[in-house]
Design a protein around this motif. Structure first.
Motif, PDB file in Angstrom:
ATOM      1  N   ALA A 350     -41.713  71.939 -43.932  1.00 15.02           N
ATOM      2  CA  ALA A 350     -42.799  72.440 -44.763  1.00 15.02           C
ATOM      3  C   ALA A 350     -42.632  72.003 -46.218  1.00 15.02           C
ATOM      4  O   ALA A 350     -43.614  71.644 -46.888  1.00 15.02           O
ATOM      5  N   GLU A 353     -43.595  68.341 -46.588  1.00 15.69           N
ATOM      6  CA  GLU A 353     -45.049  68.191 -46.534  1.00 15.69           C
ATOM      7  C   GLU A 353     -45.685  68.683 -47.830  1.00 15.69           C
ATOM      8  O   GLU A 353     -46.613  68.055 -48.365  1.00 15.69           O
ATOM      9  N   GLY A 354     -45.180  69.798 -48.365  1.00 17.99           N
ATOM     10  CA  GLY A 354     -45.689  70.297 -49.636  1.00 17.99           C
ATOM     11  C   GLY A 354     -45.420  69.328 -50.768  1.00 17.99           C
ATOM     12  O   GLY A 354     -46.255  69.174 -51.677  1.00 17.99           O
ATOM     13  N   GLU A 355     -44.274  68.640 -50.729  1.00 22.52           N
ATOM     14  CA  GLU A 355     -43.966  67.658 -51.769  1.00 22.52           C
ATOM     15  C   GLU A 355     -44.938  66.485 -51.717  1.00 22.52           C
ATOM     16  O   GLU A 355     -45.422  66.021 -52.758  1.00 22.52           O
ATOM     17  N   THR A 357     -47.974  66.553 -50.600  1.00 23.40           N
ATOM     18  CA  THR A 357     -49.265  67.049 -51.092  1.00 23.40           C
ATOM     19  C   THR A 357     -49.271  67.153 -52.615  1.00 23.40           C
ATOM     20  O   THR A 357     -50.254  66.784 -53.277  1.00 23.40           O
ATOM     21  N   ALA A 358     -48.171  67.662 -53.184  1.00 20.43           N
ATOM     22  CA  ALA A 358     -48.085  67.795 -54.632  1.00 20.43           C
ATOM     23  C   ALA A 358     -48.093  66.434 -55.321  1.00 20.43           C
ATOM     24  O   ALA A 358     -48.661  66.278 -56.414  1.00 20.43           O
ATOM     25  N   ALA A 389     -42.373  71.636 -56.102  1.00 16.64           N
ATOM     26  CA  ALA A 389     -42.349  71.214 -54.700  1.00 16.64           C
ATOM     27  C   ALA A 389     -41.088  70.416 -54.401  1.00 16.64           C
ATOM     28  O   ALA A 389     -40.452  70.600 -53.351  1.00 16.64           O
TER      29      ALA A 389
END
Length: 419
Positions: A350, A353-355, A357-358, A389
């Motif tokens: 997670a 994936e957040g990184e 997106t950021a 992130a």
């Protein structure tokens, strides 16, 4: 539009930072080897492990001493000489030579020997537990140092991005497209990023200092040669909760057995020992020699070793409590081991994936700010979210290593891949 030379894509900045990161790493003269190699090397240098080995040697020496017999006593006594009257000189003297040997009754020697063997076993179990705990601490320390290294590079990247954004803001202010306030806000963000970099450098130095102290390395460790955070190999392959036996629980069992043996020693000490003696007596006046023999037994009227027996019983009660606590802790660790590792793996996925997106959000915010479609606050927020992130990704990787190391400690693994 603002000048073309300020329109630098994020990829160019990132490539520059990667080059900077390589420069930082190669400048270090004493990198720590890969975790498995460092763990093997530190077996001979770590102070904690040296203490455990010394404890084994101590108990082995005491066990050898427990098997020896009491020493005999040789005596020489001369009477009736150098007195007055007929006792002048040595004409009427009597000389006695004796050998006295204590005889231990009640199985004292056997009890000492059994206790000595139990103490050696307990010391070996404690040493094994110390090795397992050390492997856990070293894994966490290694991961912490690597994470501190990454956080420093992240702080450097954040500073570079803040400086780039400040240049963009300054260009827009100079072009009349932004108020002077935006320049000041961007400069404040640069100062905050620079302070964050200084803090990250201090944290990095502390982490590597702790790693050096933990390993007992003669040379300071200043970087890592191979990543542990990115390693996909488990620290304890093939381990399942059903097969796990905590080393601390095994050590507690051995210590409880040693306490029971010490109680047996104290009980045996309540039995009086016998001292037998044998010798010769020389009578100068009669020019004759006679044999003498004797036996002595202490009367247990006052000292029956009750206090030591009660103290040994209390030691057993304490050992039982420690054993029960170790059992409960091991059972609780078994129940949460697999769950913690699974949660850590999920968090890593997670976070990555957040990184991603950021990163995309920051790229779009930067493009929008350069085009004058977004305010500076949006760019600042996007940059802060990107830094958060990436920090979350590092924290998730550290947590994953910690979960794996905890499972390895639970299974009694002292080296990576140990079966």
């Amino acid at each position: 539009m603002y000048p073309q030379n300020f329109r630098r894509p994020l990829t160019a900045v990132t490539l520059g930072l990667c080059a900077l990161g390589v420069g930082v790493r190669t400048a270090h003269a004493d990198p720590a080897p890969a975790f498995a190699e460092l763990l093997a090397q530190s077996q001979a240098t770590a102070p904690r492990l040296a203490e455990a080995r010394a404890d084994i040697a101590r108990t082995q020496g005491l066990a050898r001493q427990a098997a020896v017999f009491p020493n005999p006593t040789v005596g020489l006594q001369m009477e009736n000489f150098s007195g007055s009257g007929p006792y002048r000189g040595t004409t009427l003297s009597e000389t006695t030579a004796t050998v006295q040997q204590p005889l231990e009754l009640g199985g004292k020697r056997q009890a000492r020997m059994a206790a000595g063997r139990a103490e050696v076993t307990a010391a070996q179990a404690r040493a094994r537990s110390a090795q397992v705990d050390y492997a856990f601490d070293l894994a966490v320390g290694y991961a912490t140092a690597e994470a501190a290294d990454r956080r420093m590079l992240l702080a450097q990247e954040t500073l570079t991005l803040a400086q780039e954004d400040a240049r963009i803001a300054s260009a827009l202010v100079d072009a009349g497209r932004e108020a002077e306030l935006r320049r000041l806000q961007a400069q404040a963000a640069v100062q905050a990023a620079r302070a964050g970099l200084d803090e990250a450098k201090a944290a990095r130095a502390t982490a590597f200092g702790n790693l050096t102290a933990l390993t007992g390395s003669p040379a300071p460790l200043t970087s890592v040669a191979a990543s542990l955070l990115d390693s996909r190999a488990p620290l304890a392959p093939g381990l399942t909760p059903a097969s796990a036996t905590a080393a601390a629980f095994v050590a507690a069992q051995a210590e409880r057995e040693a306490a029971a043996r010490r109680l047996q020693i104290e009980r045996r000490r309540a039995v009086p020992d016998v001292t037998v003696s044998f010798g010769f007596r020389r009578f100068e006046e009669a020019d004759a020699t006679a044999m003498i023999a004797g036996i002595s037994v202490p009367l247990p009227l006052f000292d029956r070793n009750r206090g030591n027996i009660d103290a040994a019983r209390a030691e057993i009660s304490a050992a039982d409590a420690r054993l029960n606590a170790a059992r409960l802790e091991a059972e609780a660790a078994v129940r949460v081991s697999e769950t913690r590792i699974a949660a850590a793996e999920t968090r890593v996925v997670a976070a990555r994936e957040g990184e991603r997106t950021a990163e995309e959000a920051y790229r779009l915010a930067r493009v929008g700010y350069e085009a004058g479609k977004l305010p500076l606050v949006e760019l600042v927020n996007a940059r802060r979210a990107l830094a958060d992130a990436r920090a979350q990704t590092i924290a998730a990787a550290v947590e994953r290593i910690g979960a794996q190391a905890a499972q390895a400690r639970l299974g009694g693994f002292a080296t990576p891949g140990e079966q």
